[in-house]
Design a protein around this motif. Structure first.
Motif, PDB file in Angstrom:
ATOM      1  N   TRP A   1       0.820  -1.207   0.000  1.00 43.11           N
ATOM      2  CA  TRP A   1       0.000   0.000   0.000  1.00 43.11           C
ATOM      3  C   TRP A   1       0.858   1.263   0.000  1.00 43.11           C
ATOM      4  CZ3 TRP A   1      -4.301   2.552  -0.711  1.00 43.11           C
ATOM      5  CH2 TRP A   1      -4.476   3.784  -0.069  1.00 43.11           C
ATOM      6  N   VAL A   2       1.849   1.327   0.877  1.00 40.04           N
ATOM      7  CA  VAL A   2       2.645   2.555   1.025  1.00 40.04           C
ATOM      8  C   VAL A   2       3.590   2.759  -0.152  1.00 40.04           C
ATOM      9  CG1 VAL A   2       4.386   3.728   2.436  1.00 40.04           C
ATOM     10  CG2 VAL A   2       2.485   2.527   3.533  1.00 40.04           C
ATOM     11  N   PHE A   3       4.326   1.713  -0.530  1.00 38.88           N
ATOM     12  CA  PHE A   3       5.356   1.868  -1.551  1.00 38.88           C
ATOM     13  C   PHE A   3       4.856   1.520  -2.957  1.00 38.88           C
ATOM     14  CE2 PHE A   3       7.488   1.033   2.491  1.00 38.88           C
ATOM     15  CZ  PHE A   3       8.328   2.129   2.571  1.00 38.88           C
ATOM     16  N   GLY A   4       3.954   0.534  -3.054  1.00 37.99           N
ATOM     17  CA  GLY A   4       3.469   0.123  -4.362  1.00 37.99           C
ATOM     18  C   GLY A   4       2.710   1.216  -5.079  1.00 37.99           C
ATOM     19  N   LYS A   5       1.855   1.938  -4.361  1.00 36.93           N
ATOM     20  CA  LYS A   5       1.034   2.950  -5.031  1.00 36.93           C
ATOM     21  C   LYS A   5       1.883   4.092  -5.591  1.00 36.93           C
ATOM     22  CE  LYS A   5      -0.413   5.078  -0.622  1.00 36.93           C
ATOM     23  NZ  LYS A   5       0.320   6.349  -0.703  1.00 36.93           N
ATOM     24  N   SER A   6       2.987   4.409  -4.929  1.00 34.52           N
ATOM     25  CA  SER A   6       3.862   5.469  -5.439  1.00 34.52           C
ATOM     26  C   SER A   6       4.607   5.005  -6.686  1.00 34.52           C
ATOM     27  CB  SER A   6       4.866   5.893  -4.357  1.00 34.52           C
ATOM     28  OG  SER A   6       4.199   6.488  -3.258  1.00 34.52           O
ATOM     29  N   VAL A   7       5.048   3.743  -6.696  1.00 33.55           N
ATOM     30  CA  VAL A   7       5.714   3.196  -7.886  1.00 33.55           C
ATOM     31  C   VAL A   7       4.733   3.138  -9.049  1.00 33.55           C
ATOM     32  CG1 VAL A   7       6.837   1.152  -8.859  1.00 33.55           C
ATOM     33  CG2 VAL A   7       7.368   1.859  -6.519  1.00 33.55           C
ATOM     34  N   GLU A   8       3.494   2.739  -8.782  1.00 38.51           N
ATOM     35  CA  GLU A   8       2.492   2.670  -9.840  1.00 38.51           C
ATOM     36  C   GLU A   8       2.169   4.055 -10.391  1.00 38.51           C
ATOM     37  OE1 GLU A   8      -2.035   0.971 -10.691  1.00 38.51           O
ATOM     38  OE2 GLU A   8      -1.102   0.674  -8.731  1.00 38.51           O
ATOM     39  N   LYS A   9       2.059   5.051  -9.520  1.00 40.95           N
ATOM     40  CA  LYS A   9       1.779   6.409  -9.970  1.00 40.95           C
ATOM     41  C   LYS A   9       2.907   6.933 -10.853  1.00 40.95           C
ATOM     42  CE  LYS A   9      -1.054   7.743  -5.981  1.00 40.95           C
ATOM     43  NZ  LYS A   9      -1.113   8.582  -4.753  1.00 40.95           N
ATOM     44  N   ALA A  10       4.137   6.528 -10.550  1.00 47.99           N
ATOM     45  CA  ALA A  10       5.293   7.021 -11.299  1.00 47.99           C
ATOM     46  C   ALA A  10       5.449   6.343 -12.654  1.00 47.99           C
ATOM     47  CB  ALA A  10       6.566   6.828 -10.476  1.00 47.99           C
ATOM     48  N   PHE A  11       5.197   5.036 -12.715  1.00 46.86           N
ATOM     49  CA  PHE A  11       5.484   4.285 -13.942  1.00 46.86           C
ATOM     50  C   PHE A  11       4.251   3.866 -14.727  1.00 46.86           C
ATOM     51  CE2 PHE A  11       9.232   3.636 -11.249  1.00 46.86           C
ATOM     52  CZ  PHE A  11      10.247   3.944 -12.142  1.00 46.86           C
ATOM     53  N   GLY A  12       3.080   3.925 -14.126  1.00 44.58           N
ATOM     54  CA  GLY A  12       1.874   3.501 -14.824  1.00 44.58           C
ATOM     55  C   GLY A  12       1.439   2.111 -14.414  1.00 44.58           C
ATOM     56  N   HIS A  13       0.175   1.789 -14.688  1.00 42.62           N
ATOM     57  CA  HIS A  13      -0.415   0.540 -14.224  1.00 42.62           C
ATOM     58  C   HIS A  13       0.261  -0.692 -14.831  1.00 42.62           C
ATOM     59  CE1 HIS A  13      -3.339   3.413 -12.898  1.00 42.62           C
ATOM     60  NE2 HIS A  13      -3.822   3.614 -14.098  1.00 42.62           N
ATOM     61  N   GLY A  14       0.440  -0.683 -16.164  1.00 45.39           N
ATOM     62  CA  GLY A  14       0.997  -1.849 -16.838  1.00 45.39           C
ATOM     63  C   GLY A  14       2.425  -2.147 -16.434  1.00 45.39           C
ATOM     64  N   LYS A  15       3.271  -1.123 -16.422  1.00 43.36           N
ATOM     65  CA  LYS A  15       4.673  -1.311 -16.057  1.00 43.36           C
ATOM     66  C   LYS A  15       4.807  -1.748 -14.598  1.00 43.36           C
ATOM     67  CE  LYS A  15       6.513   2.009 -19.399  1.00 43.36           C
ATOM     68  NZ  LYS A  15       7.229   3.293 -19.582  1.00 43.36           N
ATOM     69  N   PHE A  16       3.970  -1.179 -13.747  1.00 45.32           N
ATOM     70  CA  PHE A  16       3.998  -1.557 -12.335  1.00 45.32           C
ATOM     71  C   PHE A  16       3.635  -3.025 -12.173  1.00 45.32           C
ATOM     72  CE2 PHE A  16       1.200  -2.432  -8.709  1.00 45.32           C
ATOM     73  CZ  PHE A  16       2.071  -2.226  -7.645  1.00 45.32           C
ATOM     74  N   LEU A  17       2.574  -3.458 -12.836  1.00 42.84           N
ATOM     75  CA  LEU A  17       2.127  -4.841 -12.706  1.00 42.84           C
ATOM     76  C   LEU A  17       3.159  -5.808 -13.281  1.00 42.84           C
ATOM     77  CD1 LEU A  17      -0.247  -6.442 -11.607  1.00 42.84           C
ATOM     78  CD2 LEU A  17      -1.298  -6.344 -13.872  1.00 42.84           C
TER      79      LEU A  17
END
Length: 231
Positions: free
Chosen positions: A100-116
């Motif tokens: 929750w804390v770190f994943g959402k920031s990585v997803e916001k930075a790189f986008g949904h597809g790249k994060f997944l």
């Protein structure tokens, strides 16, 4: 230390993060149901990563048994399914919180597809590393620990100066503090020692204390490298 938020801001809604947390929690509730019916051990041994099972199947296939490749393929699916299963209350709570804390920031930075793709691919890669490190291990390895370690690596590279709002429990007093994100790379390893608290009733156990640390270290490196080339 209990992370609760960070100072990273972004416009994207972290849909993938929400979905991953939801899937992990729903499957954990399913595990609780299986524990009550006495079916949990068979379930975990069927869907968790068992290094000896995969390494023996590979050795058999290489030695000239074509049918063994089917076993290799079927067993290798556990590299994906195993990261969505958890063996204790502390493990599911800790992984969900860090996601929750770190994943959402990585997803916001790189986008949904790249994060997944980072989450799933690094989870599989670190699973392979665990098999190479302990090919004779007969105990299932489960949990999103290594995948989240890769997120921490990506986070530390992308946001090296980020600050994390943290609660520091001191007996019955909770002290709010702000710490550098890099400190959580160390804390991530230390908290693994507590992931056996509230363990589910699985015959033979899961995630032996000797397993995982090399894979988690590799996950942080892979995640950081991924962020480097995606930047």
């Amino acid at each position: 230390m209990i992370p609760i938020s960070d100072n990273v801001r972004g416009k994207r809604i972290p849909v993938a993060t929400y979905c991953l947390i939801g899937i992990n929690i729903m499957l954990f509730f399913w595990e609780l149901k299986l524990e009550l019916s006495g079916e949990l051990s068979n379930f975990i041994y069927s869907w968790g990563v068992i290094p000896s099972k995969i390494s023996l199947a590979i050795a058999d296939a290489i030695s000239g048994n074509p049918a063994a490749w089917i076993v290799v393929i079927l067993s290798s699916t556990s590299l994906l399914t195993g990261m969505f299963l958890h063996g204790s209350f502390s493990q599911i709570l800790g992984n969900s919180l860090f996601l929750w804390v770190f994943g959402k920031s990585v997803e916001k930075a790189f986008g949904h597809g790249k994060f997944l793709s980072l989450y799933l691919i690094c989870g599989v890669i670190t699973g392979l590393i665990q098999i190479l490190a302990e090919p004779t291990l007969k105990v299932p390895l489960i949990g999103a620990n290594a995948a989240i370690a890769s997120l921490l690596g990506a986070y530390a590279f992308r946001f090296p100066k980020a600050k994390v709002d943290t609660i520091l429990p001191l007996i019955i007093v909770f002290i709010p503090i702000e710490v550098p994100a890099s400190l959580y790379l160390l804390w991530w390893f230390l908290q693994q020692l507590f992931y056996s608290v509230g363990s589910l009733n699985i015959n033979g156990g899961v995630n032996p204390s000797s397993a995982g640390y090399w894979a988690h270290a590799a996950g942080i490196f892979v995640g950081g490298s991924w962020a480097r080339f995606r930047s």
